[in-house]
Design a protein around this motif. Sequence first.
Motif, PDB file in Angstrom:
ATOM      1  N   GLN A   3       0.833  -1.199   0.000  1.00  0.00           N
ATOM      2  CA  GLN A   3       0.000   0.000   0.000  1.00  0.00           C
ATOM      3  C   GLN A   3       0.870   1.252   0.000  1.00  0.00           C
ATOM      4  O   GLN A   3       0.632   2.206  -0.729  1.00  0.00           O
ATOM      5  N   GLN A   4       1.900   1.244   0.845  1.00  0.00           N
ATOM      6  CA  GLN A   4       2.786   2.404   0.920  1.00  0.00           C
ATOM      7  C   GLN A   4       3.581   2.574  -0.368  1.00  0.00           C
ATOM      8  O   GLN A   4       3.721   3.677  -0.883  1.00  0.00           O
ATOM      9  N   ALA A   5       4.093   1.447  -0.877  1.00  0.00           N
ATOM     10  CA  ALA A   5       4.947   1.543  -2.057  1.00  0.00           C
ATOM     11  C   ALA A   5       4.191   2.100  -3.257  1.00  0.00           C
ATOM     12  O   ALA A   5       4.716   2.884  -4.034  1.00  0.00           O
ATOM     13  N   PHE A   6       2.942   1.709  -3.405  1.00  0.00           N
ATOM     14  CA  PHE A   6       2.184   2.108  -4.584  1.00  0.00           C
ATOM     15  C   PHE A   6       1.106   3.125  -4.258  1.00  0.00           C
ATOM     16  O   PHE A   6       0.131   3.269  -4.978  1.00  0.00           O
ATOM     17  N   LEU A   7       1.313   3.852  -3.177  1.00  0.00           N
ATOM     18  CA  LEU A   7       0.318   4.825  -2.731  1.00  0.00           C
ATOM     19  C   LEU A   7      -0.102   5.792  -3.837  1.00  0.00           C
ATOM     20  O   LEU A   7      -1.273   6.107  -4.001  1.00  0.00           O
ATOM     21  N   ALA A   8       0.850   6.243  -4.622  1.00  0.00           N
ATOM     22  CA  ALA A   8       0.537   7.225  -5.660  1.00  0.00           C
ATOM     23  C   ALA A   8      -0.475   6.690  -6.650  1.00  0.00           C
ATOM     24  O   ALA A   8      -1.222   7.449  -7.255  1.00  0.00           O
ATOM     25  N   ILE A   9      -0.481   5.371  -6.814  1.00  0.00           N
ATOM     26  CA  ILE A   9      -1.400   4.773  -7.778  1.00  0.00           C
ATOM     27  C   ILE A   9      -2.740   4.446  -7.147  1.00  0.00           C
ATOM     28  O   ILE A   9      -3.777   4.531  -7.786  1.00  0.00           O
ATOM     29  N   ILE A  10      -2.734   4.047  -5.874  1.00  0.00           N
ATOM     30  CA  ILE A  10      -3.988   3.539  -5.312  1.00  0.00           C
ATOM     31  C   ILE A  10      -4.783   4.553  -4.514  1.00  0.00           C
ATOM     32  O   ILE A  10      -5.958   4.332  -4.228  1.00  0.00           O
ATOM     33  N   MET A  11      -4.147   5.688  -4.175  1.00  0.00           N
ATOM     34  CA  MET A  11      -4.904   6.660  -3.394  1.00  0.00           C
ATOM     35  C   MET A  11      -5.787   7.488  -4.317  1.00  0.00           C
ATOM     36  O   MET A  11      -5.286   8.204  -5.188  1.00  0.00           O
ATOM     37  N   LEU A  12      -7.063   7.410  -4.110  1.00  0.00           N
ATOM     38  CA  LEU A  12      -7.995   8.069  -5.006  1.00  0.00           C
ATOM     39  C   LEU A  12      -7.900   9.586  -4.896  1.00  0.00           C
ATOM     40  O   LEU A  12      -7.991  10.303  -5.881  1.00  0.00           O
ATOM     41  N   TYR A  13      -7.694  10.089  -3.673  1.00  0.00           N
ATOM     42  CA  TYR A  13      -7.632  11.533  -3.455  1.00  0.00           C
ATOM     43  C   TYR A  13      -6.466  12.141  -4.226  1.00  0.00           C
ATOM     44  O   TYR A  13      -5.333  11.707  -4.111  1.00  0.00           O
ATOM     45  N   ASP A  14      -6.803  13.158  -5.011  1.00  0.00           N
ATOM     46  CA  ASP A  14      -5.796  13.737  -5.894  1.00  0.00           C
ATOM     47  C   ASP A  14      -6.218  15.185  -6.110  1.00  0.00           C
ATOM     48  O   ASP A  14      -7.402  15.499  -6.060  1.00  0.00           O
ATOM     49  N   TRP A  15      -5.256  16.076  -6.318  1.00  0.00           N
ATOM     50  CA  TRP A  15      -5.656  17.469  -6.458  1.00  0.00           C
ATOM     51  C   TRP A  15      -4.913  18.097  -7.620  1.00  0.00           C
ATOM     52  O   TRP A  15      -3.795  18.597  -7.459  1.00  0.00           O
ATOM     53  N   ASP A  16      -5.513  18.044  -8.779  1.00  0.00           N
ATOM     54  CA  ASP A  16      -4.876  18.658  -9.939  1.00  0.00           C
ATOM     55  C   ASP A  16      -5.410  20.080 -10.114  1.00  0.00           C
ATOM     56  O   ASP A  16      -6.500  20.282 -10.633  1.00  0.00           O
ATOM     57  N   TYR A  17      -4.625  21.056  -9.644  1.00  0.00           N
ATOM     58  CA  TYR A  17      -5.051  22.467  -9.702  1.00  0.00           C
ATOM     59  C   TYR A  17      -5.482  22.879 -11.097  1.00  0.00           C
ATOM     60  O   TYR A  17      -6.483  23.553 -11.285  1.00  0.00           O
ATOM     61  N   GLU A  18      -4.646  22.453 -12.069  1.00  0.00           N
ATOM     62  CA  GLU A  18      -4.899  22.876 -13.449  1.00  0.00           C
ATOM     63  C   GLU A  18      -6.271  22.428 -13.909  1.00  0.00           C
ATOM     64  O   GLU A  18      -7.056  23.221 -14.432  1.00  0.00           O
TER      65      GLU A  18
END
Lengths: 267, 260, 325
Positions: free
Chosen positions: A65-80
């Motif tokens: 989970q930690q190693a691939f957090l960037a892929i599995i964490m749904l929360y994301d904030w793309d300002y653009e």
Amino acid sequence: MKPYISALRVRYLNGLQYRAAALGGLTTQLFWGLMRIFLYNAFYKSGGQPPTMNFPELVSYIWLQQAFLAIIMLYDWDYELFDMITSGNISYELCRPCNLYGFWYVKLLSKRLASATLRFSPIILISLLLPTPYRLTLPHNIMSLLLFLVTMLLGSLLLVAISMLIYISVFKTMSPVGSMAFFGILGEFFSGMLIPIPLMPEWLQRICYIMPFRWTSDLPFRIYSGNISVSQGLMSIGVQILWIFVLVSMGLAMMKRITKRIVIQGG
Amino acid sequence: MGLYLRYIRLLLKSQLQYRASFAMTVLTQFLTPFAAFFGIYLLFERFGSIEGWTVYEVFLCFAIIGASFSTSTCIARGFDVFPNMIKNAGFDRFLVRPRGTIIQVLGSGFDIKRIGHLIQAIIVLIIAISGVKISWNIIKIFTLVNMIIGGACIFSGVYMLQAALAFWTVEGLEIANILTNGVREYASYPLDIFPKWITRFFTFIIPFSLVNYLPLKALLGHYSEHLIFYMLLPLVGILFIFPCILAWNFGVKHYCSTGS
Amino acid sequence: MITVKGLCKTFKVAKRSAGTKAAFKALFKREYDEIEALREVSFNIKAGEVVGYIGPNGAGKSTTIKIMTGILVPDSGSCEILGRIPWKDRIAHVKDIGVVFGQRSQLMWDIPVIDSFELLRDIYRVSDHQYRMNLDKLTDILDLTQILYTPVRQLSLGQRMRCEIAASLLHSPKILFLDEPTIGLDAVSKIAVRKFIKDINKENGVTVILTTHDMGDVEALTDRVLLIGKGQILFDGSFKKLKSRYNTYSILTVDHSGDGSISDMQNIEILSNINGRIVLQVDTSHRTVSSVIRQLSDSLEIRDISVESRPIEEIIAALYKEYRI
């Protein structure tokens, strides 16, 4: 294809520039993984109903989970993207010779993949070298490893499809905070990131299996450790593909309707 | 003080402008710790107990940390977002005013939306108190209150330190997350479920165990003597702020000699 | 009242190079460039002056201003303003100055302007009486009555700028630092802001230090210009003197009846000659404009004449070129 690869490369290089950030982030993640393992260790020792996942499998689950957090964490904030959506200012985007859904999809996917590529190897390496019982165990067998990689890849495609729907929903809600935070918590819970799914009561596990979230993370991680057998895993690929198809189709259809509306109304 | 109240009034006015977004955020602020609370409940349903602690005892611990954390993220919000201000060279504006920098940073961010988290913490507190076996007296009530105050002071101090670090580098501050969100998440459990070296870190480096763990044990009756000592112990958290202020002033000096 | 002597300041900036190899290297060892922002900068400013501080980007303007406002500490040299050392007596010094950063706002975004003003009144501890007086006067001169109760985010740039300037004067400062105050403003607002600055200087004796790229500002407001380039003061004198040194030509536009041609003329360049309008560039270092007009009137029936001096932007560009900055 080429513009997408160069976009990935630029993001990767950008990530390397911020070495202090990289180190800080890495330490934070190691801390989180370790504390989770300590916590569940204490729980496992206390008895109660034994879960369908033994402790070594759980430890692998947590480290992955930690190693691939960037892929599995749904929360994301793309300002653009949020900026474009809330201002209706997608005119530049529409002038590009790409499908808008496709372009944004690839943007979100490449961001996550680039992030994950930077982060996963040090975490995997370090967690392999920790003392037992805290260490990441090796994959159950070769088939498990291969199946893990396939389902991980499909899982990331699925997650971005879900993420796209959240961004598209902001066209309606006009509230990035509302949409993203709410689905962020939902996704976190039902993908097993708050509590590993095998630790939940039966009735809740069944609810998780109906939703798309756990097919991005819970599935591949349990395949890795052998908690889910290879034969079960092969069948699950079908479910992943089905979800991807459904969610991407929904996203494409919604995006088409929205861009049509904006083009007619004039932004 | 009057200035700080004016800051708060204006910030409230400004935040309440966007009512829909405000309501949404407060709701999210409530749901996130609620999900964590639900998670704890589920784990106890399966495992029954953890290192001898019962579910209501852990709820109590969780609620106290939640109250401390939400209070501090509300008051110290200015420090939390300070790295952004450094990035945008907005700090110069504060240096050009005839007031201390700390009061101005505090006045730049009072986040009332955090009340969602506070409400959740209070609800869990009520649940915990109803289920836990404590013989309440005036000392224990004060202990509880002091635990919340002391915890809030330590969290606020950590935010100040994190902001002070931003004077040197705007990157790599993610690591301070361990001391804010990390503590909030894992000190929701009594610290002795973790290996000893963790408890030691949280006694001598960032004194959470003094503010949270030991007084908790006193509340739950693990100690029969010196209860007043345990009642006053959490106020150590207030002392923690002083070195943080020193670090901040040192940071301001550094900023003024190197520019942005 | 402002004495600046021998200011020196050097910055260390981390080198960030492009490419994969360099990025990996940077993970292990950071390299720094040293930038000398100020090299022995000295000048004096008397009370009540309006000084234009000009120079190309990166010349050291903002560094000097930061030192004078007390935000930055120089490596060496001295600076004394109103008898104080800005960075040493920050709080006392800052009470007597007002600062307007053209592109960064000091007003709170979502609430009415008047609320931000009242906050500033509390921050600067202005007496109620003084605040009322200043507010009324500023509202009157800057025409703020309509917008005082509007949130800042709903104001146009011109309106916002007027509020920013008012905000910087609420505490009756003796010195006003203006950084690009007219940037992005329309013509009407620009004129209003310039008029206001001139008035506040004349009536209240506020010393004004203006950093700007807009030469129209400099021309309209300042008597004196400080030019800085590559960390050094290159010119310190009146704006007129600056102009005359580089005012090497004039543009002459002549409307005539259409008959007659112009004979060969010395020291001029014909820029265009269409449909009865001739535009000429006259080299004023070798010829006067009046002699050109006299010569033209011999061969043409002149209907209208206009004379323009060399565009100020070009003058400045030539100035920069000469100093190689």
